[in-house]
Design a protein around this motif. Structure first.
Motif, PDB file in Angstrom:
ATOM      1  N   UNK A  41      -2.807   3.475 -16.042  1.00 12.06           N
ATOM      2  CA  UNK A  41      -2.306   3.662 -14.678  1.00 12.06           C
ATOM      3  C   UNK A  41      -2.591   2.427 -13.824  1.00 12.06           C
ATOM      4  N   UNK A  42      -3.758   1.845 -14.011  1.00 10.53           N
ATOM      5  CA  UNK A  42      -4.086   0.613 -13.278  1.00 10.53           C
ATOM      6  C   UNK A  42      -3.089  -0.490 -13.687  1.00 10.53           C
ATOM      7  N   UNK A  43      -2.708  -0.488 -14.960  1.00  9.04           N
ATOM      8  CA  UNK A  43      -1.707  -1.449 -15.429  1.00  9.04           C
ATOM      9  C   UNK A  43      -0.380  -1.271 -14.709  1.00  9.04           C
ATOM     10  N   UNK A  44      -0.037  -0.026 -14.397  1.00 11.49           N
ATOM     11  CA  UNK A  44       1.219   0.215 -13.676  1.00 11.49           C
ATOM     12  C   UNK A  44       1.124  -0.273 -12.236  1.00 11.49           C
ATOM     13  N   UNK A  45      -0.059  -0.126 -11.637  1.00  7.69           N
ATOM     14  CA  UNK A  45      -0.239  -0.664 -10.281  1.00  7.69           C
ATOM     15  C   UNK A  45      -0.134  -2.188 -10.336  1.00  7.69           C
ATOM     16  N   UNK A  46      -0.773  -2.790 -11.357  1.00  7.34           N
ATOM     17  CA  UNK A  46      -0.732  -4.257 -11.493  1.00  7.34           C
ATOM     18  C   UNK A  46       0.702  -4.737 -11.648  1.00  7.34           C
ATOM     19  N   UNK A  71       0.821  -1.208   0.000  1.00  2.00           N
ATOM     20  CA  UNK A  71       0.000   0.000   0.000  1.00  2.00           C
ATOM     21  C   UNK A  71       0.852   1.254   0.000  1.00  2.00           C
ATOM     22  N   UNK A  72       1.932   1.244   0.758  1.00  8.30           N
ATOM     23  CA  UNK A  72       2.830   2.409   0.773  1.00  8.30           C
ATOM     24  C   UNK A  72       3.410   2.660  -0.614  1.00  8.30           C
ATOM     25  N   UNK A  73       3.749   1.579  -1.307  1.00  9.90           N
ATOM     26  CA  UNK A  73       4.353   1.741  -2.649  1.00  9.90           C
ATOM     27  C   UNK A  73       3.316   2.199  -3.667  1.00  9.90           C
ATOM     28  N   UNK A  74       2.099   1.688  -3.561  1.00 10.86           N
ATOM     29  CA  UNK A  74       1.045   2.115  -4.490  1.00 10.86           C
ATOM     30  C   UNK A  74       0.703   3.591  -4.238  1.00 10.86           C
ATOM     31  N   UNK A  75       0.594   3.965  -2.962  1.00 12.16           N
ATOM     32  CA  UNK A  75       0.284   5.352  -2.621  1.00 12.16           C
ATOM     33  C   UNK A  75       1.336   6.323  -3.134  1.00 12.16           C
ATOM     34  N   UNK A  76       2.570   5.848  -3.266  1.00 14.31           N
ATOM     35  CA  UNK A  76       3.661   6.717  -3.715  1.00 14.31           C
ATOM     36  C   UNK A  76       3.623   6.968  -5.224  1.00 14.31           C
ATOM     37  N   UNK A  77       2.826   6.209  -5.972  1.00 12.97           N
ATOM     38  CA  UNK A  77       2.704   6.474  -7.413  1.00 12.97           C
ATOM     39  C   UNK A  77       2.040   7.831  -7.609  1.00 12.97           C
ATOM     40  N   UNK A  78       2.578   8.635  -8.531  1.00 12.83           N
ATOM     41  CA  UNK A  78       2.155  10.033  -8.652  1.00 12.83           C
ATOM     42  C   UNK A  78       0.675  10.180  -8.996  1.00 12.83           C
ATOM     43  N   UNK A  79       0.110   9.222  -9.702  1.00 14.47           N
ATOM     44  CA  UNK A  79      -1.271   9.388 -10.177  1.00 14.47           C
ATOM     45  C   UNK A  79      -2.301   8.855  -9.192  1.00 14.47           C
ATOM     46  N   UNK A  80      -1.873   8.253  -8.094  1.00 17.67           N
ATOM     47  CA  UNK A  80      -2.819   7.729  -7.094  1.00 17.67           C
ATOM     48  C   UNK A  80      -3.133   8.847  -6.107  1.00 17.67           C
ATOM     49  N   UNK A  81      -4.425   9.221  -6.006  1.00 21.54           N
ATOM     50  CA  UNK A  81      -4.781  10.362  -5.154  1.00 21.54           C
ATOM     51  C   UNK A  81      -5.247   9.942  -3.763  1.00 21.54           C
ATOM     52  N   UNK A  82      -5.693   8.710  -3.594  1.00 19.19           N
ATOM     53  CA  UNK A  82      -6.036   8.196  -2.264  1.00 19.19           C
ATOM     54  C   UNK A  82      -5.654   6.732  -2.258  1.00 19.19           C
ATOM     55  N   UNK A  83      -5.176   6.238  -1.128  1.00 17.38           N
ATOM     56  CA  UNK A  83      -4.836   4.818  -1.060  1.00 17.38           C
ATOM     57  C   UNK A  83      -5.090   4.340   0.368  1.00 17.38           C
ATOM     58  N   UNK A  84      -5.973   3.345   0.488  1.00 15.23           N
ATOM     59  CA  UNK A  84      -6.399   2.892   1.819  1.00 15.23           C
ATOM     60  C   UNK A  84      -6.421   1.378   1.918  1.00 15.23           C
ATOM     61  N   UNK A 125     -16.143 -11.035   2.822  1.00 15.20           N
ATOM     62  CA  UNK A 125     -16.302 -12.306   2.120  1.00 15.20           C
ATOM     63  C   UNK A 125     -17.703 -12.865   2.370  1.00 15.20           C
ATOM     64  N   UNK A 126     -18.311 -13.525   1.393  1.00  9.99           N
ATOM     65  CA  UNK A 126     -17.715 -13.841   0.093  1.00  9.99           C
ATOM     66  C   UNK A 126     -17.930 -12.747  -0.959  1.00  9.99           C
ATOM     67  N   UNK A 127     -18.737 -11.728  -0.633  1.00  8.64           N
ATOM     68  CA  UNK A 127     -19.145 -10.784  -1.674  1.00  8.64           C
ATOM     69  C   UNK A 127     -18.004  -9.875  -2.137  1.00  8.64           C
ATOM     70  N   UNK A 128     -17.072  -9.582  -1.247  1.00 10.10           N
ATOM     71  CA  UNK A 128     -16.060  -8.562  -1.565  1.00 10.10           C
ATOM     72  C   UNK A 128     -14.698  -9.035  -1.054  1.00 10.10           C
ATOM     73  N   UNK A 129     -13.803  -9.341  -1.962  1.00 12.44           N
ATOM     74  CA  UNK A 129     -12.516  -9.935  -1.584  1.00 12.44           C
ATOM     75  C   UNK A 129     -11.384  -8.917  -1.482  1.00 12.44           C
ATOM     76  N   UNK A 130     -11.651  -7.646  -1.801  1.00 15.58           N
ATOM     77  CA  UNK A 130     -10.559  -6.671  -1.957  1.00 15.58           C
ATOM     78  C   UNK A 130     -10.242  -5.928  -0.663  1.00 15.58           C
ATOM     79  N   UNK A 131      -8.961  -5.750  -0.388  1.00 14.39           N
ATOM     80  CA  UNK A 131      -8.557  -5.070   0.853  1.00 14.39           C
ATOM     81  C   UNK A 131      -7.690  -3.834   0.610  1.00 14.39           C
ATOM     82  N   UNK A 132      -7.310  -3.569  -0.642  1.00 12.03           N
ATOM     83  CA  UNK A 132      -6.488  -2.390  -0.944  1.00 12.03           C
ATOM     84  C   UNK A 132      -7.228  -1.546  -1.985  1.00 12.03           C
ATOM     85  N   UNK A 133      -7.473  -0.274  -1.642  1.00 12.82           N
ATOM     86  CA  UNK A 133      -8.224   0.640  -2.502  1.00 12.82           C
ATOM     87  C   UNK A 133      -7.285   1.753  -2.964  1.00 12.82           C
ATOM     88  N   UNK A 134      -7.208   1.987  -4.264  1.00 14.32           N
ATOM     89  CA  UNK A 134      -6.367   3.084  -4.786  1.00 14.32           C
ATOM     90  C   UNK A 134      -7.179   3.872  -5.807  1.00 14.32           C
TER      91      UNK A 134
END
Lengths: 149, 151
Positions: A116-121, A75-88, A94-103
């Motif tokens: 930009x999402x490709x760069x995060x990936x 999360x710290x590394x994703x937040x440091x990307x210049x185009x990410x404006x919020x990162x939490x 579960x089971x409906x929502x598996x995601x724990x990192x929001x950018x």
């Protein structure tokens, strides 16, 4: 704080204008603002642009499923990307929502957001077990911050 | 709307997204390196605020530190019912932002209240009003971001 809620007065001596309103000296206003900046109560002082007006009309909430013991370091590394404006980190549901990192990613159009999402990936590599991008298609409500007096 | 900005406006927006000085004549001191007079800078800031290019100019508070509480939450709303539910959700003063997003969870909003207890009350009220389950995504940790947009 309440006096600056609508913003700083756009006059040559804004702290003096605030001081007159608050019944204290300009030096005292500056000292208090400096203290709030230092404590983190104020993130920064300056221009707050409107994303849409600047042409950032594509707004994607990218959400990622990464291992719980890796999420903080990544999360710290994703937040440091210049185009990410919020990162939490947020809880899975579960089971409906598996995601724990929001950018949050903004761009002039979806292709830009997708790149930009490709760069995060790429940054997350195999640590990303799944991801999705939730584009906003309409603002249903947006009100400014209201502080209680 | 971006074309409303000329090169000087862009330089102002890019330069002034933080670090505004705490001195007696701060506009004068930031105008100089931008090659502007104090009055020209003030006039351009006023115009950008009036046009909505800037939503405000001044201190940006970290709201959680003020003792208030926030929650990101989502609903899965049936398409046929979307407008009615949006109106119900928006009717709560605690709902600060609300966005439609492309997903089964298609309504995402932020609740802002003065106390954490008031968040729970608002969630219960939303569930009662809409008859839908509110999915709550509390912030567990915030990662550092620069938060500067290039104009």
């Amino acid at each position: 704080m309440l006096a600056t809620q609508a913003g700083l007065p756009l006059v040559p001596k804004p702290y003096h204008a605030l001081a007159a309103e608050l019944g204290m000296s300009a030096a005292e206003v500056q000292r208090r603002l400096a203290k709030m900046l230092e404590s983190g109560l104020i993130r920064r002082i300056g221009a707050v642009p409107n994303h849409y007006a600047l042409g950032y009309t594509a707004n994607g909430m990218s959400v990622w499923d990464v291992a719980d013991d890796r999420v903080d370091a990544l999360g710290e590394r994703v937040g440091a990307l210049a185009f990410v404006t919020h990162c939490y980190r947020r809880p899975r549901q579960l089971p409906a929502w598996r995601y724990n990192l929001f950018a949050m990613v903004h761009g002039a159009h979806r292709a830009e957001v997708e790149a930009q999402v490709g760069r995060i990936a790429a940054l997350l590599g195999a640590d990303s077990r799944a991801h999705e991008v939730l584009y906003s298609t309409r603002i249903l409500k947006k009100t400014g911050l209201r502080l209680a007096g | 709307m971006a074309e409303l900005l000329d090169a000087t406006d862009r330089r102002i927006v890019n330069a002034l997204q933080g670090g505004f000085p705490l001195c007696d004549e701060p506009f004068r001191s930031v105008a100089e390196p931008l090659g502007l007079s104090e009055s020209e800078l003030l006039a351009r800031l006023r115009a950008m605020l009036a046009q909505g290019v800037l939503s405000r100019f001044g201190p940006m508070f970290q709201v959680e530190r003020l003792g208030g509480a926030h929650l990101l939450a989502a609903l899965a709303v049936a398409e046929a019912d979307f407008e009615r539910v949006a109106a119900l959700v928006n009717s709560l003063p605690e709902v600060a932002h609300n966005y439609r997003r492309e997903h089964a969870l298609n309504m995402w909003f932020v609740l802002a209240t003065e106390t954490p207890a008031a968040i729970a009350v608002a969630v219960a009220e939303l569930e009662r009003l809409t008859g839908l389950a509110v999915h709550a995504f509390p912030k567990e940790r915030e990662y550092f971001v620069e938060m500067r947009l290039q104009a």
